[in-house]
Design an enzyme around this catalytic site. Structure first.
Site, PDB file in Angstrom:
ATOM      1  N   GLU A   1       8.467  50.162  34.989  1.00  0.00           N
ATOM      2  CA  GLU A   1       7.323  49.632  35.955  1.00  0.00           C
ATOM      3  C   GLU A   1       7.952  49.616  37.421  1.00  0.00           C
ATOM      4  O   GLU A   1       8.647  48.727  37.728  1.00  0.00           O
ATOM      5  CB  GLU A   1       7.058  48.392  35.735  1.00  0.00           C
TER       6      GLU A   1
ATOM      7  N   HIS B   1      10.271  41.148  33.618  1.00  0.00           N
ATOM      8  CA  HIS B   1       8.891  41.795  34.417  1.00  0.00           C
ATOM      9  C   HIS B   1       9.353  41.448  35.899  1.00  0.00           C
ATOM     10  O   HIS B   1       9.995  40.576  36.296  1.00  0.00           O
ATOM     11  CB  HIS B   1       7.652  40.944  34.207  1.00  0.00           C
TER      12      HIS B   1
ATOM     13  N   ASN C   1      -1.115  42.782  30.858  1.00  0.00           N
ATOM     14  CA  ASN C   1      -0.517  41.545  31.235  1.00  0.00           C
ATOM     15  C   ASN C   1      -1.692  40.755  32.248  1.00  0.00           C
ATOM     16  O   ASN C   1      -1.934  41.485  33.292  1.00  0.00           O
ATOM     17  CB  ASN C   1       0.623  41.947  32.163  1.00  0.00           C
TER      18      ASN C   1
HETATM   19  P1  PGA Z   1      -0.650  46.343  37.705  1.00  0.00           P
HETATM   20  O1  PGA Z   1       0.385  45.335  37.188  1.00  0.00           O
HETATM   21  O2  PGA Z   1      -1.318  47.283  36.779  1.00  0.00           O
HETATM   22  O3  PGA Z   1      -1.534  45.484  38.628  1.00  0.00           O
HETATM   23  O4  PGA Z   1       0.113  47.258  38.954  1.00  0.00           O
HETATM   24  C1  PGA Z   1       0.957  46.052  35.879  1.00  0.00           C
HETATM   25  C2  PGA Z   1       2.058  44.903  35.514  1.00  0.00           C
HETATM   26  O5  PGA Z   1       2.539  44.031  36.431  1.00  0.00           O
HETATM   27  O6  PGA Z   1       2.512  45.012  34.403  1.00  0.00           O
END
Ligand code: PGA
Length: 234
Positions: free
Chosen positions: A155, A86, A6
């Protein structure tokens, strides 16, 4: 396994093009399913083994939705994959579960592959496992967990972009609980980097990773893909 990047609000159109070209070199040598979600202005028709998805779109063909893009703009580039739910869209942009479910339903009807994100904020995590499950259950409201083109990403909000991660035990515990809700492939996301990716990918009920900051370095992202390949060929 599923390895997704992402890119959020990073990289210009030109930089994204070279990122994807470089990524193609390493991804095409593996059997891993690789996704990239570039910034909306960097969307294009990219040929190759990497699947390009959109970080967002409005649930409409077209119309008067200032600042948004709809199906028509995605179809121009043959994009059939979308990230929905998200944490930054929920918590920074203020999307409600009701709107998220509406978006899910619209893109499901269009046959899109949907990477659907769920995860709890810090105060909920601190309240314990049961509270976490209760909270995450509300993020399944209005979502067809049996949709054939669904991928779920767990997440934790407090782990995104912070360098903090749950322990492997915690990841496994949550993934086992979430697998009971849906058989869809389940990714872990939140501060995954080269140094922890292998361990995360090895964990029970983890079918892949969704990577933000660390994926901005194409060589790091390629290393994570190679870890998945190594683990699969064992
Ligand atoms: P990060 O973000 O790897 O920077 O923690 C993950 C995401 O938001 O999908």
């Amino acid at each position: 396994m599923i390895i997704a990047a992402n890119l959020k609000t990073n990289l210009t159109r030109k930089e994204t093009k070279s990122y994807i070209e470089e990524l193609e070199v390493c991804a095409s040598k593996t059997s891993q399913e690789v996704f990239v979600f570039p910034a909306i202005t960097s969307l294009d028709s990219f040929e190759g083994s990497v699947t390009i998805g959109t970080q967002n779109a409005y649930p409409t063909q077209n119309g008067a939705y200032t600042g948004e893009i709809g199906l028509e703009q995605l179809e121009e580039f043959g994009i059939k994959t979308i990230l929905i739910g998200h944490s930054e869209r929920r918590h920074v942009l203020g999307e409600t579960q009701e709107f998220i479910a509406q978006k899910f339903d619209y893109f499901k009807r269009q046959g899109f592959k949907i990477i659907y994100c769920v995860g709890e904020p810090k105060e909920i995590r601190e309240a314990g496992h049961e509270k976490m499950l209760e909270y995450i259950s509300t993020q399944y409201k209005g979502i067809d967990t049996e949709y054939e083109n669904l991928i779920i990403a767990y997440e934790p909000v407090w782990a995104i972009g912070t360098g903090l991660t749950p322990t492997i035990d915690d990841i496994e515990k949550m993934h086992t609980a979430l697998k009971a809700k849906s058989q869809a492939p389940l990714l872990y996301g939140g501060s995954v980097k080269v140094t922890n990716a292998k361990e995360v990918l090895k964990s029970k009920n983890v079918d892949g990773i969704l990577v933000g900051s660390a994926a901005l370095y194409v060589e790091h992202f390629c290393t994570m893909i190679s870890y998945a390949q190594e683990l699969e060929s064992k």
